[in-house]
Design a protein around this motif. Structure first.
Motif, PDB file in Angstrom:
ATOM      1  N   VAL A   1      17.527   1.081   2.276  1.00  0.00           N
ATOM      2  CA  VAL A   1      16.619   2.006   2.961  1.00  0.00           C
ATOM      3  C   VAL A   1      15.399   2.308   2.093  1.00  0.00           C
ATOM      4  N   LEU A   2      15.615   2.581   0.809  1.00  0.00           N
ATOM      5  CA  LEU A   2      14.482   2.858  -0.078  1.00  0.00           C
ATOM      6  C   LEU A   2      13.553   1.657  -0.195  1.00  0.00           C
ATOM      7  N   TYR A   3      14.114   0.482  -0.314  1.00  0.00           N
ATOM      8  CA  TYR A   3      13.277  -0.715  -0.381  1.00  0.00           C
ATOM      9  C   TYR A   3      12.454  -0.856   0.900  1.00  0.00           C
ATOM     10  N   THR A   4      13.120  -0.661   2.040  1.00  0.00           N
ATOM     11  CA  THR A   4      12.432  -0.801   3.318  1.00  0.00           C
ATOM     12  C   THR A   4      11.301   0.205   3.444  1.00  0.00           C
ATOM     13  N   VAL A   5      11.528   1.440   3.057  1.00  0.00           N
ATOM     14  CA  VAL A   5      10.519   2.483   3.191  1.00  0.00           C
ATOM     15  C   VAL A   5       9.382   2.292   2.188  1.00  0.00           C
ATOM     16  N   LEU A   6       9.702   1.940   0.956  1.00  0.00           N
ATOM     17  CA  LEU A   6       8.698   1.972  -0.094  1.00  0.00           C
ATOM     18  C   LEU A   6       8.053   0.621  -0.434  1.00  0.00           C
TER      19      LEU A   6
ATOM     20  N   LEU B   1       2.897   8.058   3.153  1.00  0.00           N
ATOM     21  CA  LEU B   1       3.904   8.437   2.169  1.00  0.00           C
ATOM     22  C   LEU B   1       3.752   7.598   0.905  1.00  0.00           C
ATOM     23  N   ARG B   2       3.535   6.316   1.053  1.00  0.00           N
ATOM     24  CA  ARG B   2       3.391   5.440  -0.102  1.00  0.00           C
ATOM     25  C   ARG B   2       2.175   5.835  -0.937  1.00  0.00           C
ATOM     26  N   HIS B   3       1.070   6.195  -0.278  1.00  0.00           N
ATOM     27  CA  HIS B   3      -0.110   6.618  -1.009  1.00  0.00           C
ATOM     28  C   HIS B   3       0.088   7.982  -1.665  1.00  0.00           C
ATOM     29  N   SER B   4       0.786   8.865  -1.015  1.00  0.00           N
ATOM     30  CA  SER B   4       0.965  10.203  -1.573  1.00  0.00           C
ATOM     31  C   SER B   4       1.904  10.196  -2.780  1.00  0.00           C
ATOM     32  N   LEU B   5       2.792   9.228  -2.891  1.00  0.00           N
ATOM     33  CA  LEU B   5       3.665   9.147  -4.050  1.00  0.00           C
ATOM     34  C   LEU B   5       2.930   8.676  -5.302  1.00  0.00           C
ATOM     35  N   MET B   6       1.861   7.950  -5.149  1.00  0.00           N
ATOM     36  CA  MET B   6       1.026   7.429  -6.231  1.00  0.00           C
ATOM     37  C   MET B   6       1.816   6.620  -7.276  1.00  0.00           C
ATOM     38  N   ALA B   7       2.969   6.195  -6.958  1.00  0.00           N
ATOM     39  CA  ALA B   7       3.749   5.368  -7.880  1.00  0.00           C
ATOM     40  C   ALA B   7       4.061   4.015  -7.268  1.00  0.00           C
ATOM     41  N   ILE B   8       3.867   3.898  -5.972  1.00  0.00           N
ATOM     42  CA  ILE B   8       4.170   2.673  -5.254  1.00  0.00           C
ATOM     43  C   ILE B   8       2.847   1.967  -4.941  1.00  0.00           C
ATOM     44  N   PRO B   9       2.629   0.778  -5.473  1.00  0.00           N
ATOM     45  CA  PRO B   9       1.404   0.067  -5.130  1.00  0.00           C
ATOM     46  C   PRO B   9       1.412  -0.355  -3.660  1.00  0.00           C
ATOM     47  N   CYS B  10       0.309  -0.089  -3.009  1.00  0.00           N
ATOM     48  CA  CYS B  10       0.254  -0.387  -1.575  1.00  0.00           C
ATOM     49  C   CYS B  10      -0.704  -1.537  -1.310  1.00  0.00           C
TER      50      CYS B  10
ATOM     51  N   THR C   1       6.543  -5.127   3.262  1.00  0.00           N
ATOM     52  CA  THR C   1       5.206  -5.385   3.796  1.00  0.00           C
ATOM     53  C   THR C   1       5.257  -5.698   5.289  1.00  0.00           C
ATOM     54  N   TYR C   2       6.418  -5.508   5.892  1.00  0.00           N
ATOM     55  CA  TYR C   2       6.555  -5.718   7.336  1.00  0.00           C
ATOM     56  C   TYR C   2       5.658  -4.695   8.044  1.00  0.00           C
ATOM     57  N   PRO C   3       4.667  -5.156   8.806  1.00  0.00           N
ATOM     58  CA  PRO C   3       3.615  -4.263   9.310  1.00  0.00           C
ATOM     59  C   PRO C   3       4.070  -2.983  10.024  1.00  0.00           C
ATOM     60  N   PRO C   4       4.996  -3.021  10.975  1.00  0.00           N
ATOM     61  CA  PRO C   4       5.354  -1.751  11.632  1.00  0.00           C
ATOM     62  C   PRO C   4       5.937  -0.717  10.663  1.00  0.00           C
ATOM     63  N   VAL C   5       6.766  -1.155   9.741  1.00  0.00           N
ATOM     64  CA  VAL C   5       7.364  -0.233   8.778  1.00  0.00           C
ATOM     65  C   VAL C   5       6.305   0.220   7.773  1.00  0.00           C
ATOM     66  N   HIS C   6       5.519  -0.721   7.276  1.00  0.00           N
ATOM     67  CA  HIS C   6       4.482  -0.392   6.292  1.00  0.00           C
ATOM     68  C   HIS C   6       3.488   0.606   6.865  1.00  0.00           C
ATOM     69  N   ASP C   7       3.039   0.387   8.083  1.00  0.00           N
ATOM     70  CA  ASP C   7       2.052   1.280   8.687  1.00  0.00           C
ATOM     71  C   ASP C   7       2.616   2.687   8.902  1.00  0.00           C
ATOM     72  N   PHE C   8       3.888   2.772   9.285  1.00  0.00           N
ATOM     73  CA  PHE C   8       4.496   4.080   9.536  1.00  0.00           C
ATOM     74  C   PHE C   8       4.600   4.889   8.246  1.00  0.00           C
ATOM     75  N   PHE C   9       4.948   4.240   7.138  1.00  0.00           N
ATOM     76  CA  PHE C   9       5.141   4.939   5.866  1.00  0.00           C
ATOM     77  C   PHE C   9       3.939   4.811   4.931  1.00  0.00           C
ATOM     78  N   HIS C  10       2.795   4.373   5.437  1.00  0.00           N
ATOM     79  CA  HIS C  10       1.620   4.131   4.613  1.00  0.00           C
ATOM     80  C   HIS C  10       1.164   5.387   3.868  1.00  0.00           C
TER      81      HIS C  10
END
Length: 67
Positions: A38-43, A57-66, A46-55
């Motif tokens: 689940v963590l891998y999928t969320v963070l 969140l990924r930017h707000s964490l500032m630890a996950i390169p997007c 690069t699968y577009p529907p999942v990536h776009d939904f959590f985009h």
């Protein structure tokens, strides 16, 4: 006749549940594996529907390169 089928089904069910007993260690490994997926999928996916939904969140964490 109907009671006989219920008895057979209950007997099969009990046999299956006895063989499905897992140790705490194995249950913990299964939970950690699922949490990891689940963590891998969320963070990281690069699968577009999942990536776009959590985009955001990924930017707000500032630890996950997007990008």
């Amino acid at each position: 006749m109907k009671n006989q089928n219920i008895y057979k089904q209950a007997k099969i069910h009990l046999k299956l549940t006895k063989t499905l007993n897992l140790s705490v260690f194995r249950k913990g490994l299964i939970v950690l594996f699922i949490v990891g997926i689940v963590l891998y999928t969320v963070l990281f996916t690069t699968y577009p529907p999942v990536h776009d939904f959590f985009h955001e969140l990924r930017h707000s964490l500032m630890a996950i390169p997007c990008h």
